[in-house]
Design a protein around this motif. Sequence first.
Motif, mmCIF file in Angstrom:
data_model
loop_
_atom_site.group_PDB
_atom_site.id
_atom_site.type_symbol
_atom_site.label_atom_id
_atom_site.label_comp_id
_atom_site.label_asym_id
_atom_site.label_seq_id
_atom_site.Cartn_x
_atom_site.Cartn_y
_atom_site.Cartn_z
ATOM 1 N N THR A 18 0.713 -1.314 0.021
ATOM 2 C CA THR A 18 -0.139 0.038 0.401
ATOM 3 C C THR A 18 0.889 1.664 -0.030
ATOM 4 O O THR A 18 1.589 1.002 0.712
ATOM 5 C CB THR A 18 -1.672 -0.070 1.257
ATOM 6 O OG1 THR A 18 -1.580 1.277 0.705
ATOM 7 C CG2 THR A 18 -0.297 -0.140 2.301
ATOM 8 N N ASN A 22 -2.134 7.527 -0.086
ATOM 9 C CA ASN A 22 -3.631 8.443 -1.107
ATOM 10 C C ASN A 22 -4.209 6.760 -0.778
ATOM 11 O O ASN A 22 -5.445 6.408 -1.406
ATOM 12 C CB ASN A 22 -2.794 8.289 -2.634
ATOM 13 C CG ASN A 22 -2.170 9.528 -2.748
ATOM 14 O OD1 ASN A 22 -2.049 10.568 -1.841
ATOM 15 N ND2 ASN A 22 -1.040 9.168 -3.653
ATOM 16 N N ILE A 24 -3.887 3.367 -1.640
ATOM 17 C CA ILE A 24 -3.901 3.258 -2.828
ATOM 18 C C ILE A 24 -2.495 1.849 -2.811
ATOM 19 O O ILE A 24 -1.471 1.441 -2.333
ATOM 20 C CB ILE A 24 -3.433 4.265 -4.675
ATOM 21 C CG1 ILE A 24 -4.095 4.580 -4.620
ATOM 22 C CG2 ILE A 24 -2.210 3.215 -5.423
ATOM 23 C CD1 ILE A 24 -2.768 6.285 -5.829
ATOM 24 N N CYS A 26 -0.906 -1.534 -4.905
ATOM 25 C CA CYS A 26 -0.079 -1.680 -5.508
ATOM 26 C C CYS A 26 1.108 -2.557 -5.771
ATOM 27 O O CYS A 26 1.434 -3.768 -4.025
ATOM 28 C CB CYS A 26 1.293 -0.601 -6.127
ATOM 29 S SG CYS A 26 1.076 1.515 -5.805
#
Length: 122
Positions: A18, A22, A24, A26
């Motif tokens: 992570t 953000n 997000i 990955c």
Amino acid sequence: MKKGAIYLIFVLLFSCQTNDSNNIFCTTEVKAGLNVSVHLAESSSNIPISQGVTVVITDGNYSETLQFFDAQNPIYYGAYERAGTYTITVTKAGRQTYVSQPIVVTRDICHVIPQTVMVSLL
């Protein structure tokens, strides 16, 4: 339903990383920024070749000789997770040396965006 939720949590925990700023996720894979196939210009088959071929990329002072992993489909990979502006030089005895125009490899928040290049040797 319960098994599906557990599976999803397991996949997210063990297959991704992570970006905390953000939120997000990955993947943990490493991506090649350049994928280069080399063909003989006169060949109608478009089958990539590798015998006697050398593929070198440069970006400023950085230089890397690309490698392939499958002799049946020799695609040369390099610039792993490295954004930059590259020049590709392909050499093979008895052929004209190929030198590319600059190729820009960018990245998103997780990985480089791979560029695929097909070189036809004269």
